[in-house]
Design an enzyme around this catalytic site. Structure first.
Site, PDB file in Angstrom:
ATOM      1  N   ASP A   1      -1.626  -3.519  -1.257  1.00  0.00           N
ATOM      2  CA  ASP A   1      -1.642  -4.647  -0.327  1.00  0.00           C
ATOM      3  C   ASP A   1      -1.050  -5.886  -0.994  1.00  0.00           C
ATOM      4  O   ASP A   1      -1.674  -6.483  -1.868  1.00  0.00           O
ATOM      5  CB  ASP A   1      -3.062  -4.923   0.140  1.00  0.00           C
ATOM      6  CG  ASP A   1      -3.128  -6.011   1.212  1.00  0.00           C
ATOM      7  OD1 ASP A   1      -2.055  -6.361   1.741  1.00  0.00           O
ATOM      8  OD2 ASP A   1      -4.223  -6.496   1.500  1.00  0.00           O
TER       9      ASP A   1
ATOM     10  N   ASP B   1       4.793  -8.452   3.992  1.00  0.00           N
ATOM     11  CA  ASP B   1       3.443  -7.898   3.926  1.00  0.00           C
ATOM     12  C   ASP B   1       3.478  -6.374   3.981  1.00  0.00           C
ATOM     13  O   ASP B   1       3.908  -5.793   4.978  1.00  0.00           O
ATOM     14  CB  ASP B   1       2.619  -8.461   5.086  1.00  0.00           C
ATOM     15  CG  ASP B   1       1.163  -8.040   5.037  1.00  0.00           C
ATOM     16  OD1 ASP B   1       0.694  -7.678   3.947  1.00  0.00           O
ATOM     17  OD2 ASP B   1       0.504  -8.072   6.080  1.00  0.00           O
TER      18      ASP B   1
END
Length: 481
Positions: free
Chosen positions: A103, A333
Site C-alpha cells: 500500500d 495509489d
C-alpha cells in the site's frame, strides 16, 4: 525545540536502519513478487460482482481521502478480492512468512499476530498465511523510542511512557524501558490495535536480512484480516526502514474472470546490470513529486490534462497542484483499483471517449447497472481495439504515459443471460460522485488506481523526489531481471 528536530531525525534513522549492510549505503537490488488477490482466491466470483465491489471500494477510498483528510489515520483498505497485491515478508526466528498488502497510501507496516481475532471479517478475503506466532525473537519497542512517538501520531515520549506505567523518577531521568503502549489505527471501514515490536526481516529469494525491523503486531482488528506493508513516505514505512532510495513495480495485467498465476515484479534499488544510469532511465517519463505537509506520506503528482484520441482536455487547477491547505493533486495509489477523477473533468473525458467511438458500438446499459462501471458497449472479438480511442495522461514537467487500452476499456467477454450472450466491454475510469466535486471537500483531487497502472513500470525515485512511468510488458519483465 525546533533545533532538536535534525538530531531526532538522525537518531530515528539510526534506530531503524541497523541491518545486514552498512548504514550509509542503500540496500542492494532486491526483487520481490507481488501476487494479485485473485490468484489466492479459492472460490471464483462473477466478474460483474468483482467489478461492482471494486468500483464501490474505489469510490469509498476516494471519498475517505477527500473528506477525512484531517485525520492521518483514517483511510480505507481492501473490501474484496480483485483489488490488491500482496508480498511475502519473512519475520523472526524461527522464520515465519506472512503475506501482507502492498500500500503506497500508508506509512506503517503491521501484521496479524496469534492469538488473532478479527471482528466482522465475514466475506473478507483471508490471508493465505497464518497469523505470526510471537516468539522471543520479537522485541518490544521502548516507550521513549522515536518509533513509538511516530506510531502514536507524534505524541510526546513522556506522555507515552506515563501511559505505559513508568514512575515519575524514571520519566524525569529518561530511564524508563517499559514497552511502547499499544497504538490504535483506524481505517474507513475497519481498525486495529497493535503493539510496536521489532525483529529480523528476511526477504525471500534475495538473501538479505534486516535487523530490528519495526512493525505493528496486531492481536485484534475490526474488518481487517490481512496485514499491510505501508510503502508511503515515512520513517516507519517499508522503504523508509530499509533506506531504499528507489523502488518500482510493474503490474502484470489480470482479468477479473480468471486468476493469473505469474506475479508482478517489485524492485527495490537499481538493477545491478544498470551500470549506466542513462541506459536504465531510457524511455522513463518523470514528473516531480509535489510536497504536502498535511499529508507527507502520500505520493502527489500534478496532472495537466488528458489526450483522448486526438482531443486535448485540460485538467482543472485542483488536479495540477497542491494548495497551501494541502488540497488538490493526483495521488498515485497502489491500493485503489480504478482511477478516480474530479466530476466535471471526468465527464469531459468520458464525453470525448464516447465521441471517439463515433457510434460504432452498441451501448450495454444493463451491464453498466450490474457492474457499477461504464459506459459499457457490446463488442466483437478484439475489433474494439481499433475503435476505442487512445488515452494519454500528461503530467507536470512534460511527462506523459499512454495507457494500454486494456487498462481503461475492459473486455468482459460474453455468455450468460445478463448480456444476451454477447461480448461486452466497459470504460474503467471513474468520476467523483455528486457532493465530491472540485470545490467541495478537501484532500487530493484524484487517485491514479492500480488497474490503470498495469503494464506500466511505476518508478518511485525518493532521492530525486519524482515518479516515473514507462510502458512495459510486465509479464516478460521477469526474463530480464
Amino acid at each position: 525545540m525546533a533545533s532538536a528536530a535534525p538530531l531526532l531525525l538522525l537518531f530515528l534513522s539510526l534506530l531503524f536502519l541497523v541491518n545486514a549492510f552498512p548504514l550509509s549505503a542503500p540496500p542492494p537490488f532486491l526483487l520481490l513478487p507481488l501476487n494479485h488477490t485473485l490468484s489466492q482466491t479459492q472460490t471464483p466470483q462473477p466478474v460483474h460482482h468483482l467489478l461492482k465491489l471494486s468500483s464501490l471500494r474505489s469510490t469509498a477510498r476516494f471519498r475517505s481521502f477527500r473528506h477525512h483528510h484531517h485525520n492521518r489515520r483514517y483511510r480505507p483498505v481492501p473490501l474484496s478480492p480483485g483489488s490488491d497485491y500482496t508480498l511475502p515478508l519473512t519475520i523472526g526466528h524461527p522464520p515465519q512468512t506472512i503475506q501482507v498488502y502492498l500500500d503506497t497510501g500508508s506509512d506503517v507496516v503491521w501484521m496479524p499476530c496469534a492469538r488473532f481475532e478479527c471482528i466482522l471479517c465475514e466475506g473478507k478475503p483471508r490471508s493465505p498465511s497464518p497469523p505470526l506466532i510471537p516468539t522471543a525473537s520479537l522485541s518490544d519497542i521502548p516507550c521513549a523510542s522515536p518509533a513509538c512517538s511516530t506510531a502514536h501520531s507524534s505524541a510526546h515520549s513522556s506522555d507515552l511512557c506515563a501511559i505505559a506505567g513508568c514512575s515519575l523518577d524514571d520519566l524525569e531521568t529518561s530511564s524508563c524501558q517499559k514497552p511502547c503502549p499499544p497504538f490504535y489505527y483506524a481505517y474507513a471501514d475497519g481498525s486495529l490495535i497493535a503493539r510496536l515490536v521489532s525483529s529480523r526481516l528476511h526477504l525471500q529469494g534475495a538473501g538479505i536480512h534486516f535487523q530490528n525491523f519495526t512493525f505493528g503486531c496486531a492481536h485484534s482488528t475490526l474488518a481487517e484480516p490481512v496485514g499491510v506493508a505501508g510503502f508511503g513516505r515515512g520513517a516507519l514505512s517499508f522503504p523508509g526502514q530499509i533506506a531504499a532510495r528507489r523502488f518500482s513495480y510493474c503490474l502484470v495485467p489480470h482479468r477479473f474472470s480468471s486468476p493469473h498465476h505469474r506475479p508482478s515484479p517489485l524492485l527495490l534499488g537499481r538493477k545491478p546490470s544498470s551500470s549506466d544510469e542513462d541506459e536504465d532511465e531510457a524511455g522513463v517519463s518523470y514528473t516531480p513529486l509535489l510536497p504536502n505537509p498535511r499529508k507527507p506520506y502520500f505520493y502527489y503528482v500534478g496532472l495537466e490534462g488528458a489526450l483522448v484520441g486526438n482531443r486535448w482536455i485540460s485538467a482543472p487547477e485542483s488536479l495540477r497542484g497542491v494548495d497551501s491547505a494541502g488540497n488538490g493533486g493526483l495521488v498515485v495509489d497502489s491500493g485503489t483499483t480504478f482511477t478516480t477523477l474530479p466530476g466535471e473533468f471526468f465527464q469531459r473525458v468520458k464525453a470525448e471517449f464516447v465521441r471517439g467511438l463515433g457510434g460504432s458500438l452498441e451501448r450495454a446499459s444493463d451491464v453498466e447497472e450490474a457492474s457499477g462501471v461504464g459506459p459499457c458497449y457490446y463488442v466483437q472479438g478484439g475489433d474494439w481495439r481499433r475503435t476505442v480511442p487512445g488515452l494519454v495522461l500528461v503530467f507536470r514537467g512534460n511527462a506523459s504515459v499512454e495507457l494500454p487500452k486494456e487498462s481503461y476499456f475492459f473486455d468482459l467477454g460474453g455468455g450468460g443471460a445478463l448480456h444476451r450472450g454477447r461480448a461486452h466491454g466497459c470504460f474503467l475510469v471513474m468520476g467523483a460522485t455528486e457532493g465530491e466535486n472540485d470545490d467541495e471537500g478537501g484532500g487530493p483531487a484524484g487517485l491514479l488506481g492500480n488497474f490503470q497502472q498495469q503494464d506500466v513500470e511505476v518508478i518511485y525515485d525518493l532521492e530525486k523526489r519524482r515518479i516515473g512511468f514507462k510502458r512495459r510488458d510486465c509479464g516478460s519483465m521477469w526474463d530480464s531481471l
